[in-house]
Design a protein around this motif. Structure first.
Motif, PDB file in Angstrom:
ATOM      1  N   ASP A  98       0.805  -1.239   0.000  1.00 13.03           N
ATOM      2  CA  ASP A  98       0.000   0.000   0.000  1.00 13.03           C
ATOM      3  C   ASP A  98       0.830   1.278   0.000  1.00 13.03           C
ATOM      4  N   THR A  99       2.148   1.144   0.157  1.00 16.28           N
ATOM      5  CA  THR A  99       3.001   2.311   0.398  1.00 16.28           C
ATOM      6  C   THR A  99       4.032   2.437  -0.731  1.00 16.28           C
ATOM      7  N   HIS A 100       4.433   3.644  -1.039  1.00 15.10           N
ATOM      8  CA  HIS A 100       5.465   3.814  -2.070  1.00 15.10           C
ATOM      9  C   HIS A 100       6.832   3.329  -1.581  1.00 15.10           C
ATOM     10  N   CYS A 101       7.526   2.649  -2.480  1.00 12.58           N
ATOM     11  CA  CYS A 101       8.942   2.374  -2.223  1.00 12.58           C
ATOM     12  C   CYS A 101       9.723   3.235  -3.211  1.00 12.58           C
ATOM     13  N   TYR A 102      11.025   3.375  -2.992  1.00 14.02           N
ATOM     14  CA  TYR A 102      11.792   4.384  -3.734  1.00 14.02           C
ATOM     15  C   TYR A 102      12.981   3.737  -4.454  1.00 14.02           C
ATOM     16  N   ALA A 103      12.947   3.858  -5.790  1.00 15.16           N
ATOM     17  CA  ALA A 103      13.978   3.236  -6.624  1.00 15.16           C
ATOM     18  C   ALA A 103      15.353   3.765  -6.232  1.00 15.16           C
ATOM     19  N   ASP A 104      16.307   2.849  -6.106  1.00 13.71           N
ATOM     20  CA  ASP A 104      17.691   3.207  -5.771  1.00 13.71           C
ATOM     21  C   ASP A 104      17.793   4.046  -4.500  1.00 13.71           C
ATOM     22  N   ARG A 105      16.782   3.942  -3.641  1.00 10.97           N
ATOM     23  CA  ARG A 105      16.750   4.687  -2.369  1.00 10.97           C
ATOM     24  C   ARG A 105      16.745   6.205  -2.596  1.00 10.97           C
ATOM     25  N   ASN A 106      16.209   6.632  -3.736  1.00 15.24           N
ATOM     26  CA  ASN A 106      16.122   8.066  -4.038  1.00 15.24           C
ATOM     27  C   ASN A 106      14.760   8.591  -3.652  1.00 15.24           C
ATOM     28  N   VAL A 107      14.719   9.661  -2.864  1.00 13.75           N
ATOM     29  CA  VAL A 107      13.444  10.180  -2.352  1.00 13.75           C
ATOM     30  C   VAL A 107      12.493  10.651  -3.453  1.00 13.75           C
ATOM     31  N   ASP A 108      13.038  10.939  -4.640  1.00 17.71           N
ATOM     32  CA  ASP A 108      12.151  11.447  -5.695  1.00 17.71           C
ATOM     33  C   ASP A 108      11.792  10.376  -6.723  1.00 17.71           C
ATOM     34  N   LYS A 109      11.940   9.084  -6.355  1.00 18.98           N
ATOM     35  CA  LYS A 109      11.622   8.022  -7.321  1.00 18.98           C
ATOM     36  C   LYS A 109      10.666   6.997  -6.723  1.00 18.98           C
ATOM     37  N   GLY A 110       9.558   7.509  -6.159  1.00 24.09           N
ATOM     38  CA  GLY A 110       8.605   6.632  -5.480  1.00 24.09           C
ATOM     39  C   GLY A 110       7.657   5.936  -6.444  1.00 24.09           C
ATOM     40  N   PHE A 111       7.325   4.699  -6.123  1.00 22.38           N
ATOM     41  CA  PHE A 111       6.316   3.960  -6.903  1.00 22.38           C
ATOM     42  C   PHE A 111       5.724   2.865  -6.030  1.00 22.38           C
ATOM     43  N   LEU A 112       4.530   2.393  -6.420  1.00 22.25           N
ATOM     44  CA  LEU A 112       3.946   1.242  -5.720  1.00 22.25           C
ATOM     45  C   LEU A 112       4.557  -0.008  -6.334  1.00 22.25           C
ATOM     46  N   VAL A 113       4.822  -1.002  -5.521  1.00 20.04           N
ATOM     47  CA  VAL A 113       5.542  -2.167  -6.037  1.00 20.04           C
ATOM     48  C   VAL A 113       4.781  -2.815  -7.197  1.00 20.04           C
ATOM     49  N   ALA A 114       3.460  -2.718  -7.194  1.00 27.11           N
ATOM     50  CA  ALA A 114       2.665  -3.293  -8.290  1.00 27.11           C
ATOM     51  C   ALA A 114       2.930  -2.553  -9.610  1.00 27.11           C
ATOM     52  N   ASP A 115       3.468  -1.330  -9.524  1.00 28.54           N
ATOM     53  CA  ASP A 115       3.717  -0.527 -10.732  1.00 28.54           C
ATOM     54  C   ASP A 115       5.195  -0.531 -11.134  1.00 28.54           C
ATOM     55  N   ARG A 116       5.895  -1.586 -10.786  1.00 30.84           N
ATOM     56  CA  ARG A 116       7.342  -1.588 -11.017  1.00 30.84           C
ATOM     57  C   ARG A 116       7.704  -1.444 -12.507  1.00 30.84           C
ATOM     58  N   VAL A 117       6.954  -2.150 -13.367  1.00 29.04           N
ATOM     59  CA  VAL A 117       7.284  -2.106 -14.801  1.00 29.04           C
ATOM     60  C   VAL A 117       7.127  -0.674 -15.316  1.00 29.04           C
ATOM     61  N   ALA A 118       6.033  -0.027 -14.897  1.00 25.03           N
ATOM     62  CA  ALA A 118       5.804   1.366 -15.320  1.00 25.03           C
ATOM     63  C   ALA A 118       6.912   2.272 -14.774  1.00 25.03           C
ATOM     64  N   ALA A 119       7.356   2.011 -13.546  1.00 24.53           N
ATOM     65  CA  ALA A 119       8.414   2.832 -12.936  1.00 24.53           C
ATOM     66  C   ALA A 119       9.723   2.667 -13.712  1.00 24.53           C
ATOM     67  N   GLU A 120      10.026   1.436 -14.142  1.00 20.14           N
ATOM     68  CA  GLU A 120      11.264   1.207 -14.905  1.00 20.14           C
ATOM     69  C   GLU A 120      11.204   1.942 -16.243  1.00 20.14           C
ATOM     70  N   LYS A 121      10.010   1.914 -16.865  1.00 16.79           N
ATOM     71  CA  LYS A 121       9.834   2.644 -18.149  1.00 16.79           C
ATOM     72  C   LYS A 121      10.082   4.124 -17.936  1.00 16.79           C
ATOM     73  N   GLN A 122       9.495   4.623 -16.882  1.00 19.73           N
ATOM     74  CA  GLN A 122       9.593   6.052 -16.570  1.00 19.73           C
ATOM     75  C   GLN A 122      11.049   6.455 -16.348  1.00 19.73           C
ATOM     76  N   LEU A 123      11.801   5.600 -15.644  1.00 24.94           N
ATOM     77  CA  LEU A 123      13.204   5.922 -15.326  1.00 24.94           C
ATOM     78  C   LEU A 123      14.152   5.512 -16.448  1.00 24.94           C
ATOM     79  N   ASP A 124      13.639   4.688 -17.376  1.00 25.76           N
ATOM     80  CA  ASP A 124      14.439   4.152 -18.458  1.00 25.76           C
ATOM     81  C   ASP A 124      15.653   3.380 -17.938  1.00 25.76           C
ATOM     82  N   LYS A 125      15.420   2.617 -16.851  1.00 14.37           N
ATOM     83  CA  LYS A 125      16.470   1.730 -16.328  1.00 14.37           C
ATOM     84  C   LYS A 125      15.818   0.640 -15.485  1.00 14.37           C
ATOM     85  N   THR A 126      16.553  -0.455 -15.310  1.00 11.22           N
ATOM     86  CA  THR A 126      16.033  -1.502 -14.424  1.00 11.22           C
ATOM     87  C   THR A 126      16.174  -1.034 -12.974  1.00 11.22           C
ATOM     88  N   ILE A 127      15.282  -1.522 -12.125  1.00 11.23           N
ATOM     89  CA  ILE A 127      15.366  -1.168 -10.701  1.00 11.23           C
ATOM     90  C   ILE A 127      15.826  -2.413  -9.943  1.00 11.23           C
TER      91      ILE A 127
END
Ligand SMILES: O=C(O)CCC(=O)C(=O)O
Ligand SMILES: [Fe+2]
Length: 286
Positions: A73-102
């Motif tokens: 239910d809570t955002h986790c943060y890619a690479d421990r960066n405070v400005d890269k939050g996403f819900l774990v269910a949205d990981r694929v979308a987050a990787e697309k957005q960042l253009d890198k694997t998490i």
């Protein structure tokens, strides 16, 4: 501190001086009931001292479930960066957005946001273990809760996220509790520890003994017997204590993601081991 904490003499000196100053035992205000009634703190502390790691902790199923619900239910943060939050269910979308694997994504402010985690750090048995191993009243210095995902990670990410052998020099004496919140079988990013390696890193020269650096798998397997290099698998809820002054690393998962909850206790709090971030700075990308 890091300049001195790699030398046994200083480690010994600070451990025993602090004991003389603040005394032994645990801090006041702990929970009355423990989640670990069958765990003997003396045994755990003894195993930690001898092997650098101690096994046989297990969280009750309902605690695992509540923490898992929090992580969904809570955002986790890619690479421990405070400005890269996403819900774990949205990981694929987050990787697309960042253009890198998490490879790693971490939660922040878990103590204030997740009551089950806050309750655990006041567990009397965990604190007794900490008091015994640290040899004086323990200082809780941080909780960390993070995912490690099965991705084709870059060498830079693998090194940055501790997937290469190293030893932590976080204090003159410290250790961590690790709890798996997902089943960790072979290929699921097990934590690897070289038992008995505390203060005995591979060395290319006399002075290299005190270096703080990364170590290749080959260097480690040439220096230590296979039997001491342990890939720690376990079911969701299973935990262990480790003095990460031992050589250790996380493995990059190839099958399933790993969710890990970690608590660190030490002599002194330098304010760098916790997951506390100003909520105002947290930003979502999905
Ligand atoms: O992800 C892992 O298992 C390694 C973590 C690590 O190096 C540490 O907690 O000190
Ligand atoms: Fe580490």
């Amino acid at each position: 501190m890091r300049a001195f904490a790699r030398f046994s003499l200083f480690r010994w000196l600070f451990t025993y001086s602090r004991r003389m100053l603040v005394g032994e035992g645990v801090n006041p205000g702990l929970e009355v009931d423990t989640y670990f009634p069958d765990v003997d703190p003396v045994r755990v502390s003894r195993d930690l001292e001898r092997d650098g790691a101690a096994f046989g902790l297990k969280l009750p199923g309902h605690v695992v479930e509540k923490i898992l619900k929090f992580t969904g239910d809570t955002h986790c943060y890619a690479d421990r960066n405070v400005d890269k939050g996403f819900l774990v269910a949205d990981r694929v979308a987050a990787e697309k957005q960042l253009d890198k694997t998490i490879l790693v994504a971490q939660y922040f402010n878990t103590l204030s946001e997740c009551p089950e985690v806050a309750k655990l750090i006041s567990d009397p048995v965990l604190n007794q273990i900490a008091g015994l191993y640290l040899k004086s009243k323990p200082t809780f210095v941080g909780a960390n809760l993070w995912w490690t995902f099965p991705v084709d990670a870059t060498d830079e990410d693998r090194s940055r996220h501790a997937h290469v052998f190293h030893r932590d020099v976080d204090d003159f004496r410290f250790f961590k509790f690790f709890f798996y919140l997902t089943d960790v079988k072979e290929g699921d990013g097990a934590h690897v520890c070289v038992l008995g390696s505390q203060g005995k890193a591979p060395a290319k020269s006399f002075l290299d003994r005190w270096n703080i650096r990364r170590y290749s798998d080959e260097e480690v397997s040439e220096t230590y017997p296979d039997s001491s290099i342990v890939e720690i698998c376990g079911n969701a809820g299973e935990g262990f204590a480790e003095d990460t002054w031992c050589l250790h690393k996380g493995m990059t998962p190839t099958n399933s993601p790993r969710l890990l909850l970690q608590f660190q206790f030490a002599l002194f709090d330098y304010g760098v081991a916790n997951d506390i971030r100003d909520p105002e700075t947290l930003k979502a990308i999905t």
